[in-house]
Design a protein around this motif. Structure first.
Motif, PDB file in Angstrom:
ATOM      1  N   MET A  68     -37.737 -46.707 -85.250  1.00 53.19           N
ATOM      2  CA  MET A  68     -39.005 -47.386 -84.980  1.00 53.19           C
ATOM      3  C   MET A  68     -39.127 -47.624 -83.469  1.00 53.19           C
ATOM      4  O   MET A  68     -38.214 -48.150 -82.842  1.00 53.19           O
ATOM      5  CB  MET A  68     -39.016 -48.727 -85.731  1.00 53.19           C
ATOM      6  CG  MET A  68     -40.200 -49.567 -85.396  1.00 53.19           C
ATOM      7  SD  MET A  68     -40.146 -51.116 -86.341  1.00 53.19           S
ATOM      8  CE  MET A  68     -41.565 -51.897 -85.644  1.00 53.19           C
ATOM      9  N   PRO A  69     -40.263 -47.270 -82.879  1.00 49.43           N
ATOM     10  CA  PRO A  69     -40.455 -47.502 -81.441  1.00 49.43           C
ATOM     11  C   PRO A  69     -40.455 -49.001 -81.138  1.00 49.43           C
ATOM     12  O   PRO A  69     -41.061 -49.795 -81.837  1.00 49.43           O
ATOM     13  CB  PRO A  69     -41.826 -46.886 -81.156  1.00 49.43           C
ATOM     14  CG  PRO A  69     -42.200 -46.091 -82.346  1.00 49.43           C
ATOM     15  CD  PRO A  69     -41.383 -46.588 -83.492  1.00 49.43           C
ATOM     16  N   THR A  70     -39.769 -49.367 -80.069  1.00 49.81           N
ATOM     17  CA  THR A  70     -39.679 -50.785 -79.712  1.00 49.81           C
ATOM     18  C   THR A  70     -40.776 -51.220 -78.753  1.00 49.81           C
ATOM     19  O   THR A  70     -40.995 -52.414 -78.574  1.00 49.81           O
ATOM     20  CB  THR A  70     -38.313 -51.090 -79.076  1.00 49.81           C
ATOM     21  OG1 THR A  70     -38.163 -50.290 -77.906  1.00 49.81           O
ATOM     22  CG2 THR A  70     -37.186 -50.840 -80.047  1.00 49.81           C
ATOM     23  N   GLU A  71     -41.458 -50.286 -78.142  1.00 51.41           N
ATOM     24  CA  GLU A  71     -42.479 -50.620 -77.135  1.00 51.41           C
ATOM     25  C   GLU A  71     -43.531 -51.603 -77.656  1.00 51.41           C
ATOM     26  O   GLU A  71     -43.796 -52.612 -76.992  1.00 51.41           O
ATOM     27  CB  GLU A  71     -43.135 -49.334 -76.621  1.00 51.41           C
ATOM     28  CG  GLU A  71     -44.288 -49.546 -75.672  1.00 51.41           C
ATOM     29  CD  GLU A  71     -43.887 -50.233 -74.367  1.00 51.41           C
ATOM     30  OE1 GLU A  71     -44.749 -50.884 -73.763  1.00 51.41           O
ATOM     31  OE2 GLU A  71     -42.722 -50.120 -73.970  1.00 51.41           O
ATOM     32  N   PRO A  72     -44.146 -51.370 -78.808  1.00 55.24           N
ATOM     33  CA  PRO A  72     -45.155 -52.334 -79.273  1.00 55.24           C
ATOM     34  C   PRO A  72     -44.554 -53.717 -79.566  1.00 55.24           C
ATOM     35  O   PRO A  72     -45.191 -54.737 -79.290  1.00 55.24           O
ATOM     36  CB  PRO A  72     -45.707 -51.712 -80.553  1.00 55.24           C
ATOM     37  CG  PRO A  72     -45.387 -50.260 -80.454  1.00 55.24           C
ATOM     38  CD  PRO A  72     -44.110 -50.173 -79.663  1.00 55.24           C
ATOM     39  N   LEU A  73     -43.345 -53.754 -80.094  1.00 58.26           N
ATOM     40  CA  LEU A  73     -42.691 -55.032 -80.367  1.00 58.26           C
ATOM     41  C   LEU A  73     -42.399 -55.778 -79.070  1.00 58.26           C
ATOM     42  O   LEU A  73     -42.676 -56.973 -78.953  1.00 58.26           O
ATOM     43  CB  LEU A  73     -41.395 -54.815 -81.156  1.00 58.26           C
ATOM     44  CG  LEU A  73     -40.549 -56.075 -81.406  1.00 58.26           C
ATOM     45  CD1 LEU A  73     -41.330 -57.097 -82.224  1.00 58.26           C
ATOM     46  CD2 LEU A  73     -39.241 -55.708 -82.080  1.00 58.26           C
ATOM     47  N   THR A  74     -41.862 -55.063 -78.095  1.00 54.02           N
ATOM     48  CA  THR A  74     -41.567 -55.679 -76.794  1.00 54.02           C
ATOM     49  C   THR A  74     -42.837 -56.254 -76.183  1.00 54.02           C
ATOM     50  O   THR A  74     -42.864 -57.405 -75.733  1.00 54.02           O
ATOM     51  CB  THR A  74     -40.950 -54.652 -75.826  1.00 54.02           C
ATOM     52  OG1 THR A  74     -39.805 -54.058 -76.441  1.00 54.02           O
ATOM     53  CG2 THR A  74     -40.559 -55.286 -74.516  1.00 54.02           C
ATOM     54  N   ALA A  75     -43.890 -55.459 -76.172  1.00 52.48           N
ATOM     55  CA  ALA A  75     -45.161 -55.896 -75.590  1.00 52.48           C
ATOM     56  C   ALA A  75     -45.711 -57.114 -76.330  1.00 52.48           C
ATOM     57  O   ALA A  75     -46.168 -58.078 -75.697  1.00 52.48           O
ATOM     58  CB  ALA A  75     -46.169 -54.750 -75.597  1.00 52.48           C
ATOM     59  N   ALA A  76     -45.651 -57.095 -77.648  1.00 57.51           N
ATOM     60  CA  ALA A  76     -46.179 -58.215 -78.431  1.00 57.51           C
ATOM     61  C   ALA A  76     -45.384 -59.493 -78.173  1.00 57.51           C
ATOM     62  O   ALA A  76     -45.970 -60.574 -78.015  1.00 57.51           O
ATOM     63  CB  ALA A  76     -46.161 -57.869 -79.913  1.00 57.51           C
ATOM     64  N   LEU A  77     -44.070 -59.379 -78.121  1.00 60.70           N
ATOM     65  CA  LEU A  77     -43.237 -60.557 -77.869  1.00 60.70           C
ATOM     66  C   LEU A  77     -43.491 -61.122 -76.476  1.00 60.70           C
ATOM     67  O   LEU A  77     -43.619 -62.340 -76.302  1.00 60.70           O
ATOM     68  CB  LEU A  77     -41.760 -60.218 -78.048  1.00 60.70           C
ATOM     69  CG  LEU A  77     -41.316 -59.962 -79.485  1.00 60.70           C
ATOM     70  CD1 LEU A  77     -39.907 -59.369 -79.506  1.00 60.70           C
ATOM     71  CD2 LEU A  77     -41.389 -61.228 -80.323  1.00 60.70           C
ATOM     72  N   LEU A  78     -43.565 -60.251 -75.482  1.00 62.82           N
ATOM     73  CA  LEU A  78     -43.829 -60.716 -74.116  1.00 62.82           C
ATOM     74  C   LEU A  78     -45.207 -61.354 -74.009  1.00 62.82           C
ATOM     75  O   LEU A  78     -45.382 -62.357 -73.312  1.00 62.82           O
ATOM     76  CB  LEU A  78     -43.670 -59.575 -73.115  1.00 62.82           C
ATOM     77  CG  LEU A  78     -42.232 -59.104 -72.906  1.00 62.82           C
ATOM     78  CD1 LEU A  78     -42.213 -57.848 -72.046  1.00 62.82           C
ATOM     79  CD2 LEU A  78     -41.380 -60.190 -72.303  1.00 62.82           C
ATOM     80  N   PHE A  79     -46.173 -60.775 -74.695  1.00 62.48           N
ATOM     81  CA  PHE A  79     -47.519 -61.342 -74.690  1.00 62.48           C
ATOM     82  C   PHE A  79     -47.505 -62.747 -75.300  1.00 62.48           C
ATOM     83  O   PHE A  79     -48.056 -63.698 -74.728  1.00 62.48           O
ATOM     84  CB  PHE A  79     -48.487 -60.433 -75.462  1.00 62.48           C
ATOM     85  CG  PHE A  79     -49.915 -60.841 -75.337  1.00 62.48           C
ATOM     86  CD1 PHE A  79     -50.684 -60.400 -74.268  1.00 62.48           C
ATOM     87  CD2 PHE A  79     -50.501 -61.676 -76.270  1.00 62.48           C
ATOM     88  CE1 PHE A  79     -52.012 -60.788 -74.134  1.00 62.48           C
ATOM     89  CE2 PHE A  79     -51.817 -62.076 -76.148  1.00 62.48           C
ATOM     90  CZ  PHE A  79     -52.582 -61.628 -75.075  1.00 62.48           C
ATOM     91  N   LEU A  80     -46.835 -62.892 -76.446  1.00 64.41           N
ATOM     92  CA  LEU A  80     -46.775 -64.190 -77.117  1.00 64.41           C
ATOM     93  C   LEU A  80     -46.069 -65.236 -76.255  1.00 64.41           C
ATOM     94  O   LEU A  80     -46.572 -66.363 -76.082  1.00 64.41           O
ATOM     95  CB  LEU A  80     -46.066 -64.053 -78.468  1.00 64.41           C
ATOM     96  CG  LEU A  80     -45.891 -65.330 -79.275  1.00 64.41           C
ATOM     97  CD1 LEU A  80     -47.234 -65.990 -79.580  1.00 64.41           C
ATOM     98  CD2 LEU A  80     -45.140 -65.026 -80.562  1.00 64.41           C
ATOM     99  N   VAL A  81     -44.934 -64.885 -75.693  1.00 68.93           N
ATOM    100  CA  VAL A  81     -44.204 -65.826 -74.836  1.00 68.93           C
ATOM    101  C   VAL A  81     -45.019 -66.128 -73.576  1.00 68.93           C
ATOM    102  O   VAL A  81     -45.021 -67.259 -73.088  1.00 68.93           O
ATOM    103  CB  VAL A  81     -42.796 -65.297 -74.500  1.00 68.93           C
ATOM    104  CG1 VAL A  81     -42.074 -66.228 -73.532  1.00 68.93           C
ATOM    105  CG2 VAL A  81     -41.972 -65.129 -75.779  1.00 68.93           C
ATOM    106  N   GLY A  82     -45.745 -65.145 -73.077  1.00 73.96           N
ATOM    107  CA  GLY A  82     -46.621 -65.376 -71.929  1.00 73.96           C
ATOM    108  C   GLY A  82     -47.698 -66.400 -72.235  1.00 73.96           C
ATOM    109  O   GLY A  82     -47.952 -67.313 -71.439  1.00 73.96           O
TER     110      GLY A  82
END
Length: 125
Positions: free
Chosen positions: A1-15
Motif C-alpha cells: 500500500m502506498p504510504t504517500e496519502p497516509l503521510t500527507a493526511a497525518l501531517l495535514f491533521l497534525v498541522g
C-alpha cells in the motif's frame, strides 16, 4: 500500500491541530476558553499566550505545507515533535494543572502519536 496519502493526511491533521490555537493570537478573548485561566488582569500573560499562539500557528503551517511538499516533511516533523514534546515534558513536570491545560496536553499527546506514525511512513530516497 502506498504510504504517500497516509503521510500527507497525518501531517495535514497534525498541522490543523497545531494551527487551531493560533486563533488566540487574533482573538485574545478566547484565551480563557482555551486554557481555563483568567488573564484579563495580566497583560503580560496575554502577550505571552498570544505569542505562543503565533508560534503554534507557524508549526501548524509548516506541517500543512509538509503534507503537500515532501521536501518539508523532515524539518516540519522535527519542529512539531520538539514543540509538542517539550510542552508534554513541561506539563508532566508541573503540578496542579487545570482541566483545560490537561486537555491541551492530551490533544498534544494524540497529535504527537500521529506525528510519529507519519514519521514512520516517510521514505528516504
Amino acid at each position: 500500500m502506498p504510504t504517500e496519502p497516509l503521510t500527507a493526511a497525518l501531517l495535514f491533521l497534525v498541522g490543523v491541530i497545531n494551527l487551531v490555537p493560533g486563533a488566540v493570537a487574533v482573538a485574545p478573548s478566547r484565551i480563557g476558553a482555551a486554557y481555563g485561566i483568567d488573564v484579563h488582569a495580566d497583560p503580560d500573560l496575554v502577550l505571552l499566550l498570544r505569542h505562543r499562539a503565533v508560534l503554534l500557528a507557524l508549526v501548524g503551517t509548516g506541517l500543512l505545507g509538509a503534507a503537500f511538499l515532501p521536501s518539508l516533511r523532515v524539518p516540519a516533523m522535527v519542529a512539531g515533535g520538539v514543540s509538542m514534546g517539550t510542552f508534554l515534558l513541561f506539563a508532566r513536570t508541573t503540578r496542579a494543572l487545570n482541566g483545560a491545560t490537561k486537555r491541551v496536553a492530551r490533544i498534544d499527546l494524540a497529535a504527537l502519536a500521529l506525528l510519529l506514525v507519519a514519521a514512520g511512513t516517510v521514505r528516504h530516497g
